[in-house]
Design a protein around this motif. Structure first.
Motif, short mmCIF file in Angstrom:
data_model
loop_
_atom_site.label_atom_id
_atom_site.label_comp_id
_atom_site.label_asym_id
_atom_site.label_seq_id
_atom_site.Cartn_x
_atom_site.Cartn_y
_atom_site.Cartn_z
N ILE A 73 0.86 -1.19 0.00
CA ILE A 73 0.00 0.00 0.00
C ILE A 73 0.90 1.24 0.00
N THR B 244 -6.75 0.62 -8.03
CA THR B 244 -7.09 -0.74 -7.59
C THR B 244 -8.05 -1.36 -8.61
N LEU C 101 -15.36 -0.02 2.01
CA LEU C 101 -15.93 0.08 3.35
C LEU C 101 -15.29 -0.90 4.33
P1 ADP Z 1 -12.33 -2.69 -0.59
O1 ADP Z 1 -11.42 -3.86 -0.38
O2 ADP Z 1 -13.75 -3.12 -0.62
O3 ADP Z 1 -11.92 -1.85 -1.73
P2 ADP Z 1 -11.27 -1.85 1.91
O4 ADP Z 1 -11.71 -0.77 2.83
O5 ADP Z 1 -11.22 -3.20 2.49
O6 ADP Z 1 -12.22 -1.76 0.67
O7 ADP Z 1 -9.89 -1.52 1.37
C1 ADP Z 1 -9.60 -0.22 0.92
C2 ADP Z 1 -8.51 -0.20 -0.13
O8 ADP Z 1 -7.28 -0.53 0.49
C3 ADP Z 1 -8.69 -1.24 -1.17
O9 ADP Z 1 -9.47 -0.75 -2.25
C4 ADP Z 1 -7.29 -1.53 -1.61
O10 ADP Z 1 -6.88 -0.63 -2.61
C5 ADP Z 1 -6.46 -1.28 -0.37
N1 ADP Z 1 -6.11 -2.51 0.34
C6 ADP Z 1 -6.74 -3.04 1.41
N2 ADP Z 1 -6.10 -4.17 1.83
C7 ADP Z 1 -5.03 -4.32 1.02
C8 ADP Z 1 -3.97 -5.27 0.97
N3 ADP Z 1 -3.89 -6.34 1.82
N4 ADP Z 1 -3.02 -5.14 0.00
C9 ADP Z 1 -3.09 -4.07 -0.84
N5 ADP Z 1 -4.08 -3.14 -0.86
C10 ADP Z 1 -5.03 -3.26 0.08
#
Ligand code: ADP
Length: 716
Positions: free
Chosen positions: A655, A673, A680
């Motif tokens: 990230i 992404t 959420l």
């Molecule tokens: P969602 O997964 O539904 O998009 P989340 O709130 O769970 O929403 O995650 C927010 C954003 O954080 C994601 O869209 C993604 O871009 C990033 N993200 C979350 N977890 C990871 C991870 N393990 N590795 C990389 N990016 C992540």
């Protein structure tokens, strides 16, 4: 507001030039009346004498000398009156000493020994001569005998004696029996300078100072012993007369040294010297003096109107200035100013003004009190109080009303839910109510608020201990005030409204329109059974995703408003993770992903099983979703000193640093992404963890993977 303005107007002092002139004129009239009535005479005399004594005019060598018939001369030559022959010798000696003229201050009114009289007449005729003439008791002249020159050379020897017995002036001429004679000193001066005019009716005011110190004098006995006078008399008007004690020929003049009177002939010699060197003292003309009195009377009015008050020190300075001006005028121009009249005019003028102002202040303070009482809503009707007692009663009434209002105001302030802070023009706190202290976390002070207002404007919101406090700053007179309001609930409501709007307008719209699109495809086209199943599966998947999103959103709302009524109890974190991983492993397998776990037994936290399951699902779900096929995810449950830790590590894309700040916000998704999602999941994780009193740490490297660690308070 109008009432306030009216009060201010009443309290202010308007300066009226007309009033100043009026008071100055009245003061001038009073002073003039006192002056003409003779009330100021003693002061005038004293001031004039002080001025005469304290000014030091250095006379040039004025050509006047005195031959004095003193005690020693009488002891040597014999008692008065001296024989005419002796006087003749005295005159001859002076003449042979070079005297320019002789002024004889001895009365030669009747004949004596014819031989001696003839000798005296001869000596007198030898050169310019002035002879003394006096007024007798009946007001007639005692003139020199005609054989000595008679009225031709006669001059009067009188000075004007004041009420205090001091001679300050000499009449330039004196009239009796139809005959006007010039003053002896004036006539003596004219022996040297015949241009000096004899003006009838004029009063000479010599300064009397040159004698006896500066006029050369010689004792009669010495002159007789050594005729010619040792050269002291050459070219001078020589006044001859008696100075011996007990002779009765004495005058008290303003500059007499000490209480002893100056001997007679020396006063005439002194006066003659003053006249000769132009040192006659003048007085200001009556109109000029009156004008100066008016100016003096106007000056306190000007100061009062300009400065608003007349301090005693200013009056003292002005009086000292008058004295100095008087001395300077006498020193420079031989002009004696009526200083007491100026001073009296100034004092009377100041006193009149103070009297006027105090009357006006009394009247206005009465009206002001009445106004204030009305302003403060006193139900007791009070007329403008005129007497001091009535004013005191009104003041007491006002005090009661003000105190009552103050108590009411205090109660109101204490009962308010909004915070109030007021400060005065010094910035010191004047009022602060309990709500302000409670909202600010401590008693707020002006600088706390003013510094923020400088940066953010008159209305701004600050975070105080997790509460949103809206602060509005107002100017209040010379000071100011701030209103503090808790707007946390308002803001929360606003945020919810925005989130809901966003959910409906953005997040739900897209899946709904794709569902509608798939539906339309099924409706319109004849699809083969496989294709039909695929489209139906798509519809189902999208619908599920939609439902999940709505459920998650509602959960979040419930969590945020703290209304979650989840059963809370001890939860074995290791066991819960193992349970969830079993389910999650299904989807991992489909993508050839592996989940390895290291779960320590007996790590217990207090919380909601269902909510904690959401945390695990979301974190592990994300790790799987974003890591790609065939990757591995490691999950661990550990126990630290006080915390139970859940660690989820993946080897996905990582990230970026700039995304971290927003990662846990609702609907946030890292830009670029590709995987589908609502943004959420992590918001839910964050709120659940916070609700359990824990926190989340993130360690991530782009291209290498991310590690989310949830730290929860551990149960023993
Ligand atoms: P969602 O997964 O539904 O998009 P989340 O709130 O769970 O929403 O995650 C927010 C954003 O954080 C994601 O869209 C993604 O871009 C990033 N993200 C979350 N977890 C990871 C991870 N393990 N590795 C990389 N990016 C992540």
């Amino acid at each position: 507001m109008n009432e306030v303005r009216r009060l201010t107007a009443l309290a202010s002092h308007a300066s009226v030039a007309g009033r100043d002139i009026g008071i100055a004129a009245v003061a001038t009239v009073i002073t003039a009346a006192m002056w003409l009535g003779g009330w100021l005479d003693p002061l005038d005399r004293a001031a004039g004498d002080i001025a005469l004594r304290s000014t030091h005019r250095q006379p040039n060598d004025v050509p006047v000398a005195a031959v004095v018939i003193d005690d020693r001369s009488i002891a040597e030559i014999g008692p008065l009156p001296w024989p005419r022959g002796v006087i003749a010798r005295l005159i001859s000696a002076a003449r042979s000493g070079g005297a320019a003229g002789i002024a004889l201050d001895l009365l030669l009114i009747e004949p004596t020994d014819p031989y001696a009289d003839a000798a005296l007449a001869g000596a007198l005729d030898d050169g310019p001569t002035i002879l003394a003439a006096a007024l007798d008791r009946d007001g007639g002249w005692l003139l020199p005998d005609p054989r000595f020159g008679g009225v031709r050379d006669a001059a009067h020897v009188h000075a004007e004696i004041g009420a205090d017995g001091v001679a300050r002036t000499i009449s330039a001429t004196k009239q009796a029996d139809g005959l006007s004679l010039p003053a002896f000193s004036l006539a003596a001066a004219r022996l040297i300078d015949p241009e000096i005019p004899i003006e009838p009716g004029v009063f000479l005011r010599p300064d009397f100072r040159p004698a006896p110190e500066r006029v050369p004098r010689i004792a009669a006995a010495d002159l007789l012993d050594a005729p010619r006078g040792g050269g002291q008399l050459a070219g001078r008007a020589v006044l001859i007369g008696v100075t011996a004690t007990g002779s009765g020929d004495r005058l008290v003049v303003p500059t007499s040294p000490g209480p002893a009177p100056s001997p007679g002939v020396l006063v005439h010699a002194s006066a003659a010297a003053s006249i000769l060197r132009g040192g006659l003292i003048h007085r200001q003309g009556p109109w000029a003096a009156l004008l100066c009195v008016l100016v003096a009377a106007a000056s306190p009015q000007v100061v009062r109107s300009r400065a608003g008050s007349l301090r005693p020190s200013a009056l003292i300075i002005a009086l000292v200035a008058i004295v100095l001006a008087t001395l300077a005028a006498l020193e420079l121009w031989n002009l004696q100013l009526p200083a007491p009249a100026f001073a009296v005019a100034m004092i009377v003028s100041a006193a009149l003004r103070e009297g006027y102002e105090s009357k006006r202040a009394q009247r206005e303070s009465g009206r002001l009190l009445q106004s204030l009482l009305r302003h403060h809503g006193s139900e007791v009707e009070i007329g403008a109080p005129r007497s001091a007692v009535a004013r005191l009663t009104a003041l007491r009434r006002l005090q009661t009303v003000v105190l009552e209002q103050d108590a009411a105001r205090r109660t109101l302030l204490e009962g308010m839910r909004d915070g109030v802070l007021m400060w005065n023009n010094q910035g010191d706190t004047a009022v602060v109510n309990p709500a302000a202290t409670e909202l600010w976390g401590r008693e707020p002070r002006r600088p706390d608020i003013a510094d923020l207002a400088d940066q953010r404007g008159e209305t701004f919101t600050v975070d105080r201990d997790g509460r949103d406090v809206e602060v509005s700053v107002f100017a209040l007179g010379d000071g100011g005030m701030a209103l503090l309001r808790d707007v946390t609930a308002e803001r929360e409501l606003e945020r919810k409204r925005r989130d809901m709007q966003r959910l409906v307008s953005h997040e739900l719209k897209t899946p709904l329109s794709s569902i509608a699109g798939f539906g339309e495809t099924l409706e319109r086209y004849e699809l083969d059974p496989d294709e039909q199943r695929r489209v139906a599966a798509l519809i189902r998947r999208e619908s599920l995703r939609l439902g999940e999103m709505v459920a998650t959103f509602l959960d979040l709302e419930r969590l945020g408003s703290d209304r979650m009524s989840q059963p809370v109890g001890p939860v074995d974190l290791g066991e819960l993770v193992a349970e969830r991983l079993e389910i999650l492993a299904e989807s991992a397998r489909a993508r050839h992903q592996t989940i390895t776990s290291n779960l320590r037994a007996g790590v217990v936290v207090r919380g909601s099983t269902e909510l904690l399951a959401r945390v695990i699902d979301n974190l592990v779900g994300n790790a799987l979703k974003y890591s790609g096929n065939g990757s591995s995810v490691e999950v661990a449950v550990e126990r630290d000193t006080d915390t139970a830790n859940l660690v989820v590590r993946d080897h996905g894309p990582g990230i970026p640093d700039e995304a971290r700040r927003h990662l846990f916000e609702r609907f946030y998704r890292v830009p670029g992404t590709r995987e589908s999602g609502s943004g959420l999941g992590l918001a839910v994780v964050n709120e659940v963890v916070e609700w359990h009193g824990g926190c989340i740490e993130l360690d991530s490297t782009i291209g290498a993977g991310s590690t989310f660690t949830v730290l929860l308070p551990a149960e023993d």
